[in-house]
Design a protein around this motif. Structure first.
Motif, short mmCIF file in Angstrom:
data_model
loop_
_atom_site.label_atom_id
_atom_site.label_comp_id
_atom_site.label_asym_id
_atom_site.label_seq_id
_atom_site.Cartn_x
_atom_site.Cartn_y
_atom_site.Cartn_z
N LYS A 189 49.55 -33.94 73.92
CA LYS A 189 50.30 -35.09 73.38
C LYS A 189 50.85 -34.76 71.99
O LYS A 189 51.96 -35.16 71.64
N GLY A 198 36.83 -32.75 67.28
CA GLY A 198 36.49 -34.17 67.48
C GLY A 198 35.03 -34.40 67.21
O GLY A 198 34.22 -33.48 67.22
N THR A 208 40.80 -43.25 65.84
CA THR A 208 41.25 -43.17 67.22
C THR A 208 42.32 -42.09 67.39
O THR A 208 42.89 -41.60 66.41
N GLU A 209 42.63 -41.79 68.64
CA GLU A 209 43.71 -40.82 68.93
C GLU A 209 45.03 -41.28 68.33
O GLU A 209 45.82 -40.48 67.85
N GLU A 210 45.23 -42.60 68.35
CA GLU A 210 46.49 -43.14 67.83
C GLU A 210 46.61 -42.86 66.33
O GLU A 210 47.64 -42.40 65.84
N SER A 253 40.55 -35.26 66.94
CA SER A 253 41.43 -35.98 67.85
C SER A 253 40.99 -37.44 67.88
O SER A 253 41.80 -38.36 67.99
N ALA A 254 39.68 -37.63 67.73
CA ALA A 254 39.07 -38.96 67.64
C ALA A 254 37.63 -38.75 67.19
O ALA A 254 37.09 -37.65 67.29
N GLU A 285 43.85 -32.13 76.22
CA GLU A 285 44.78 -33.21 76.60
C GLU A 285 45.43 -33.81 75.37
O GLU A 285 46.62 -34.12 75.36
N PHE A 286 44.62 -33.97 74.32
CA PHE A 286 45.18 -34.51 73.08
C PHE A 286 46.20 -33.53 72.50
O PHE A 286 47.27 -33.93 72.03
N PHE A 321 39.49 -30.52 73.94
CA PHE A 321 40.48 -31.42 73.34
C PHE A 321 41.93 -31.06 73.74
O PHE A 321 42.87 -31.36 73.02
N SER A 362 44.93 -40.59 64.73
CA SER A 362 44.96 -39.14 64.53
C SER A 362 46.39 -38.63 64.67
O SER A 362 46.87 -37.82 63.87
N MET A 363 47.08 -39.13 65.69
CA MET A 363 48.47 -38.71 65.92
C MET A 363 49.35 -39.08 64.72
O MET A 363 50.15 -38.25 64.26
#
Ligand SMILES: Cc1cc2nc3c(=O)[nH]c(=O)nc-3n(C[C@H](O)[C@H](O)[C@H](O)COP(=O)(O)O)c2cc1C
Length: 420
Positions: A298, A265, A242-244, A233-234, A294-295, A292, A246-247
């Motif tokens: 998203k 992670g 970063t999460e961004e 996830s990060a 919360e990620f 993880f 990763s997304m």
């Protein structure tokens, strides 16, 4: 707490159909744990067959092998399995069958360690770029050299070839190890990847290596064979993935047709995967068990690809709550299955294991700060199960550490002797 659920309300028992039609018998998955049960020249052994037979008998739906290397010259630990040719097909077939004959799916986790390999194990280590380790770890891990363009193409081919051999051996799928700071994760990370050629310089270019690995595997195994990834996830490291990013990686992989994404992670330098970066006072995470989630929530809002989350799951209640939230399709469990290989039988009946995952410490502060210590302790438990015995959940951290240190030193020596 011993929560019991009638079978129909225990969501762990629900089947899962993957987009390619493959069906998993339930929602409980064993995440990868490096077994180090191969020979010192990296061939699989009967112990692996017996270990996975025991786990499969517990009723679990899906298992991932510990990380299997795709290149004999690039080991992550002594005693890893390497799959780079067909020499071991007979024992690989037995390994796969130990699970599949009992109704459990078994996917092979394919990995290249890049820089995350202890000093002296390989003749040298490569990475996306020649970035040194954190200062307090540089005594154990050398600074890698930057991989050449030719080496990158060779590694991509190797991932594909190893996956094709896994399919031939009867495994149910493969998983790219894209998490925890190994080579794929090094390419994804702006901290580890400073390249200015087509393999680095922007998030898209840092992703190119992973996407090429996925495309090569898909080319070699065809559209129906399950291919998944374990992804961070990060990195939880300054300047890392970063999460961004990763997304964005997940969206690209989903578009490319990946069958399953496991979210984790961290790296050796920031071991978030085992919860050691988790603040104990974060009550929301404790209540929800997994690190993880919360990620995952998203991610779920963006893609429909099946999701698995690993790290922190302990109770039937916690697992059901996570499944009920809809954020994930599969619950990933690792350490609990090393201290209680029969835990799935209880969890699938809505009960908790009688064992509890606890922090493993030696009392030596610098050692305890390294996540690797815990891994050594759990690896000893895996060996006991593989040899037909039972784990010793109360074993002292210090004794286990000292014995493992000797074994790792001996293993490194034997690996080098066998190569010479
Ligand atoms: C002994 C041991 C070996 C591990 N080896 C691997 C591995 O080879 N590949 C991997 O992706 N994760 C590996 N992990 C991490 C686990 O898959 C998992 O992400 C982590 O332990 C958190 O899950 P848990 O809280 O259920 O234990 C290992 C963990 C342990 C304890």
């Amino acid at each position: 707490m011993d929560m019991s659920f009638p079978p129909d309300t225990n969501l762990l028992n629900h089947r899962l159909r993957l987009p390619n039609g493959n069906v998993l018998r339930n929602r409980l998955a064993k995440s990868s744990m490096s077994e180090t049960l191969a020979t010192y020249d990296n061939h699989p052994t009967r112990k692996l067959v017996d270990l996975y037979r025991r786990w499969a008998a517990s009723g679990i739906g899906l298992m991932f092998t510990g990380n299997v290397m795709i290149d004999r010259r690039a080991l992550g630990e002594p005693g890893n399995v390497v799959i780079e040719d067909q020499a071991d097909l007979p024992i690989l077939r037995q390994w796969a069958e130990a699970a599949t004959s009992q109704g459990a799916a078994l996917w092979v986790q394919l990995n290249h360690p890049g820089k995350q390999s202890p000093k002296g194990l390989n003749a040298g280590n490569l990475s996306a770029s020649a970035i040194p380790f954190r200062e307090d770890m540089s005594a154990y891990f050398e600074t890698p050299r930057e991989a050449t363009a030719g080496e990158i193409l060779d590694i991509i081919q190797r991932f594909g070839r190893s996956a094709a051999i896994c399919k031939q051996a009867g495994f149910s799928g493969v998983q790219i190890h894209g998490a925890h700071g190994y080579l794929v994760s090094q390419f994804l990370s702006p901290h580890h990847n400073h390249r200015t050629d087509e393999w680095g310089g922007s998030p898209e270019k840092r992703r190119r290596f992973l996407m090429a690995v996925y495309a090569e595997i898909r080319k070699q195994v065809g559209p129906d064979f399950p291919v998944g990834i374990k992804l961070n996830s990060a990195d939880f490291q300054r300047g890392g993935f970063t999460e961004e990013e990763s997304m964005a990686t997940i969206v690209e992989l989903a578009d490319a047709g990946i069958d399953l994404i496991e979210i984790s992670g961290g790296t050796y330098e920031a071991p978030a995967m085992n919860g050691s970066l988790q603040q104990p006072q974060k009550t929301s995470t404790v209540a929800r068990e997994a690190y993880f989630l919360e990620f995952a929530e998203k991610v779920r809002a963006k893609v429909t690809v099946p999701l698995m989350v690993t790290g922190g799951f302990r109770t039937a209640e916690g697992m059901n709550a996570a499944l009920r939230s809809g954020a994930l399709d599969l619950v990933g469990v690792a350490r609990l299955l090393a201290i209680d290989p029969d835990a799935p039988a209880a969890l699938l009946r809505g009960r908790d294991s009688t064992q509890r995952v606890r922090p493993i410490t030696t009392g030596i502060k610098p050692v305890d700060r390294m996540g690797l210590m815990e891994v050594l302790w759990y690896t000893r438990q895996l060996k006991r199960i593989a040899e037909g015995g039972n784990p010793r959940p109360n074993e002292s951290g210090l004794m286990a550490f000292l014995k493992s240190l000797l074994n790792t030193g001996w293993g490194t020596y034997r690996t080098k002797r066998m190569r010479a």
